[in-house]
Design an enzyme around this catalytic site. Structure first.
Site, PDB file in Angstrom:
ATOM      1  CG  HIS A 227      70.009  19.961  21.215  1.00  0.00           C
ATOM      2  ND1 HIS A 227      69.449  19.285  20.163  1.00  0.00           N
ATOM      3  CD2 HIS A 227      70.205  21.217  20.770  1.00  0.00           C
ATOM      4  CE1 HIS A 227      69.293  20.100  19.146  1.00  0.00           C
ATOM      5  NE2 HIS A 227      69.744  21.281  19.476  1.00  0.00           N
ATOM      6  CE1 TYR A 231      72.849  24.549  17.369  1.00  0.00           C
ATOM      7  CE2 TYR A 231      72.288  23.552  19.471  1.00  0.00           C
ATOM      8  CZ  TYR A 231      71.898  24.148  18.292  1.00  0.00           C
ATOM      9  OH  TYR A 231      70.575  24.334  18.023  1.00  0.00           O
ATOM     10  CG  HIS A 378      66.474  17.170  11.687  1.00  0.00           C
ATOM     11  ND1 HIS A 378      66.721  18.474  11.342  1.00  0.00           N
ATOM     12  CD2 HIS A 378      67.114  16.975  12.876  1.00  0.00           C
ATOM     13  CE1 HIS A 378      67.463  19.047  12.273  1.00  0.00           C
ATOM     14  NE2 HIS A 378      67.719  18.165  13.210  1.00  0.00           N
ATOM     15  CG  PHE A 379      69.908  13.016  12.708  1.00  0.00           C
ATOM     16  CD1 PHE A 379      70.700  12.098  12.069  1.00  0.00           C
ATOM     17  CD2 PHE A 379      68.998  12.561  13.659  1.00  0.00           C
ATOM     18  CE1 PHE A 379      70.590  10.749  12.342  1.00  0.00           C
ATOM     19  CE2 PHE A 379      68.879  11.208  13.939  1.00  0.00           C
ATOM     20  CZ  PHE A 379      69.676  10.307  13.279  1.00  0.00           C
ATOM     21  CG  HIS A 380      71.023  10.955   7.649  1.00  0.00           C
ATOM     22  ND1 HIS A 380      70.196  10.355   8.559  1.00  0.00           N
ATOM     23  CD2 HIS A 380      72.086  10.125   7.514  1.00  0.00           C
ATOM     24  CE1 HIS A 380      70.733   9.208   8.951  1.00  0.00           C
ATOM     25  NE2 HIS A 380      71.876   9.044   8.340  1.00  0.00           N
ATOM     26  NE  ARG A 442      67.926   5.650  17.791  1.00  0.00           N
ATOM     27  CZ  ARG A 442      68.445   5.984  18.953  1.00  0.00           C
ATOM     28  NH1 ARG A 442      67.828   5.756  20.053  1.00  0.00           N
ATOM     29  NH2 ARG A 442      69.628   6.539  19.019  1.00  0.00           N
TER      30      ARG A 442
END
Lengths: 552, 157
Positions: A227, A231, A378-380, A442
């Site tokens: 995680h 950042y 979300h992470f795109h 995935r």
């Protein structure tokens, strides 16, 4: 020190070439990763390109390359070039070039090993490398060397800052170097468990030196670093938003103390949150999951501060340019500058990405979205837009600055940024939607026998968004290649944008906003509190017995 | 150190909102029983409670009317049992383990979602009130045939 005093530092050619090499290698890998992303989007819509375009054997090999190249290689290499560049620029002296090129060699050797493993389908384990899925040893060693490269950067930047302080007693570290060191220090601490996992366990295991692994222990080590790494990707983008972009729009940094505080808060708060990736792991007690849930909410706070400070800084620019009224300043921002447009649009989608991240992190709410397409949805928005589109925006001034040539086409750059924004909005919407309807991530969904009717429309969103993103990426690379070789020499070198604070705090700024030790200490303490009991149990139950498998 | 009044208020507002969210989720966990998988008491999944384990059918045991225990095994690329039939209103406790690598299970339209590891048993409980077919899928990548790994719970009237 007044930031206005920063003059252009005349950078020797070999130093510029070093930064350019890092950045170009990163983007070359992004190009490959993007194309494989396009094939995945099409697969979800039922169009199987893997038979027509045989650059990879199957969906999951492509997915591995997509993930490894886009979030591990592209980010890390760009960040290396960018952070070393801003440190050198802001401290007005060259980095230690021998160490710099050593870093480059270590990372590139690691990269070549990784490239070999993934392209030969000997490491189709995805970028999370969850054991007991087993990869070829070159994959683990290669990625470990890339991490070692990030430690060498910490050494370079840390030594420069210390020396600068000795030479400038009583002065605050210039903002760009300050942010670079905070980023590298956070990651230096956070990457230790990952290094232990890759070098201490997975590498010897893949060489048959140890017979088996403990699955849960490995996952816990992975997410201790896994995680904070987000950042590590995000902070260089924040560095640009806080300390560079205000200058590009003709404004000033709204609050220097809060900007510094945000960076420093990320050092302790990024680390003790890994169990929120393991909410549904059996074998981890609910109590630890709950503690990490609360701490994950805490690490939302520096981003909340960023949202305000960065927007307020942009507003000072828009108003200085004659913007009136509540939102009139927004239209006055220089939207014809591709670097500005890319970063502004990246921020807009980051707001949505932050909110969807909060949903993922929301303890039992995670049961609904865990391992569904909601997560890549979300992470795109975060790494795929807030980070990637910001890095593209930076490159629009940084590459011309380094080469001494002009940007080939600003207009093409603006179009590219908008296409990325539109494409990502559509694709992320499709993914999140399918995820809410239960579609797993995935997964080669287009070939899944359980594919549900209600996933059809969202999958088309995903595919169409992916096509637009591919076009955007293509325009970006055309523009970059043309800027490197075709564009005319610039009469005047492109300036490095460095924002000045709106209010010069002078001596009123507390000293602890320019100190790292106490924050690094807080990080160690928080990790100890959040992990010790769980790790003690994991280690006392440790049973390294599960053999590897390569079912790909 | 100067902090703008608006910025101070914004930070307070956002912090307060996070506290409200966290409190709501805590209520859901503690009082509404929306629980995460934790450490299961049962560590040996197969045939521990007596009874025959049929490797082909898996193992479903009726503890009481509308109370079931299901032992489930995941391996590349299938679940056992692949089909579970129960009457509506049944509360089912699943004990799930893996024979080889990491898998996951998500039962569609329920809150059942857990990772499945070799060496650990995942324990999840759910009450199937509404009749119908609940597809379950493997939601962790487990190799080239991952997308074939699925099954269904059939809840009968």
């Amino acid at each position: 020190m007044s930031l206005a005093a920063i003059k252009q530092y005349e950078m020797p050619r070999s130093e510029r070439n070093l930064y350019l090499s890092f950045i170009l290698i990163g983007f070359a890998h992004l190009m490959v990763g993007l194309f494989l992303g396009f094939m995945q989007g099409m697969q979800h819509a039922g169009i199987d390109l893997y038979r027509v375009i045989p650059i990879v054997r199957h969906y999951y090999q492509g997915l591995t390359i997509h993930g490894v190249f886009n979030v591990l290689v592209f980010t890390t290499f760009f960040i290396a070039g960018f952070l070393l560049f801003v440190t050198s620029t802001s401290l007005k002296k060259p980095i230690n070039l021998r160490l710099g090129w050593l870093t480059f060699c270590v990372m590139t050797i690691g990269l070549l090993l990784t490239d070999y493993a993934v392209f030969t389908n000997q490491a189709s384990v995805l970028y999370t490398a969850y054991s007991p899925l087993e990869a070829h040893w070159t994959f683990y060693l290669g990625l470990a060397l890339v991490v070692v490269g990030t430690w060498l950067q910490l050494l370079i930047v840390g030594r420069m800052v210390l020396q600068w302080r000795k030479e400038n007693p009583g002065q605050r570290t210039p903002l760009l170097a300050f942010g670079a060191l905070a980023t590298l220090l956070m990651w230096g601490l956070a990457s230790i468990p990952l290094a232990v996992l890759f070098v201490g366990i997975l590498l010897p295991w893949s060489l048959d030196l140890i017979p088996g692994v403990d699955v849960l222990f490995n996952r816990t080590l992975f997410w201790m670093s896994g995680h904070p790494i987000v950042y590590f990707w995000l902070l260089p983008a924040y560095l640009s938003w806080y300390f560079m972009l205000p200058k590009q729009v003709g404004g000033k940094l709204f609050s220097e103390p809060l900007a510094r505080l945000a960076f420093l808060l990320f050092i302790p708060l990024s680390l003790p949150v890994g169990f929120h990736h393991q909410y549904v792991d059996p074998g981890v007690a609910e109590g630890y999951k709950y503690i990490h849930f609360i701490l994950t909410f805490a690490v939302f706070m520096p981003s909340v501060m960023t949202a305000f400070t960065v927007l307020a800084s942009l507003e000072t620019g828009g108003r200085a340019r004659g913007g009136k009224g509540l939102l009139g300043w927004v239209t006055k921002l220089p939207w014809n500058d591709p670097s500005v447009t890319a970063q502004l649009l990246a921020m807009v989608l980051f707001a949505l990405g932050g909110i969807s991240g909060l949903i993922n992190a929301s303890y039992n709410m995670n049961l609904v979205v865990h391992n569904t397409l909601f997560v890549p949805g979300h992470f795109h928005l975060t790494v795929g837009t807030a980070v990637a589109l910001t890095f593209m925006g930076i490159v629009y001034w940084l590459v011309p600055h380094l080469t001494g040539r002009r940007l080939f086409s600003a207009k093409m750059g603006v179009v590219q940024a908008w296409l990325w924004f539109i494409g990502m909005t559509i694709m992320s919407r499709g993914m999140s939607w399918a995820g809410m309807l239960g579609a797993p991530r995935r997964t080669a969904l287009g070939s899944a026998p359980y594919f549900m009717d209600e996933w059809v429309l969202p999958s088309w969103f995903t595919a169409i968004g992916g096509v637009i993103l591919t076009i955007s990426g293509f325009l970006f690379f055309i523009n970059m290649l043309a800027s490197l070789w075709l564009a005319p020499k610039a009469e005047k070198q492109v300036e490095v944008p460095v924002a000045e604070p709106l209010i010069d705090e002078g001596a009123k700024m507390p000293a602890w906003l320019d100190r790292y030790t106490v924050w690094a200490g807080a990080a160690v303490l928080l990790v100890a509190i959040a992990y010790t009991p769980a790790l003690v149990k994991l280690i006392s139950d440790l049973s390294m017995t599960v053999p590897g498998l390569k079912p790909y | 150190m100067h902090i703008d009044r608006y910025e101070r208020n914004w930070i307070r507002f956002a912090g307060g909102l996070l506290v409200v969210f966290a409190a709501a989720l805590t209520v859901a966990a503690v009082f509404l029983g929306v629980r995460l998988p934790g450490i299961a008491e049962q560590t040996i999944p197969i045939a521990q409670a007596g009874g025959e384990y049929d490797i082909n059918k898996g193992w479903i045991r009726e503890l009481a009317p509308r109370r079931y225990e299901v032992n489930m095994r995941a391996r590349v690329w299938s679940f056992e049992p692949r089909e579970i039939r129960i009457p509506a209103g049944s509360t089912v406790t699943f004990y799930i383990h893996s024979d080889d690598i990491t898998h996951g299970i998500k039962i569609q339209n329920t809150t059942v979602s857990t990772m499945i590891f070799p060496g650990h048993v995942a324990k999840v409980t759910y009450t199937f009130d509404k009749p119908g077919e609940y597809v379950f899928v493997c939601h962790e990548y487990c190799g080239a045939g991952h997308h074939f790994m699925s099954g269904r719970v059939i809840v009968e009237e």
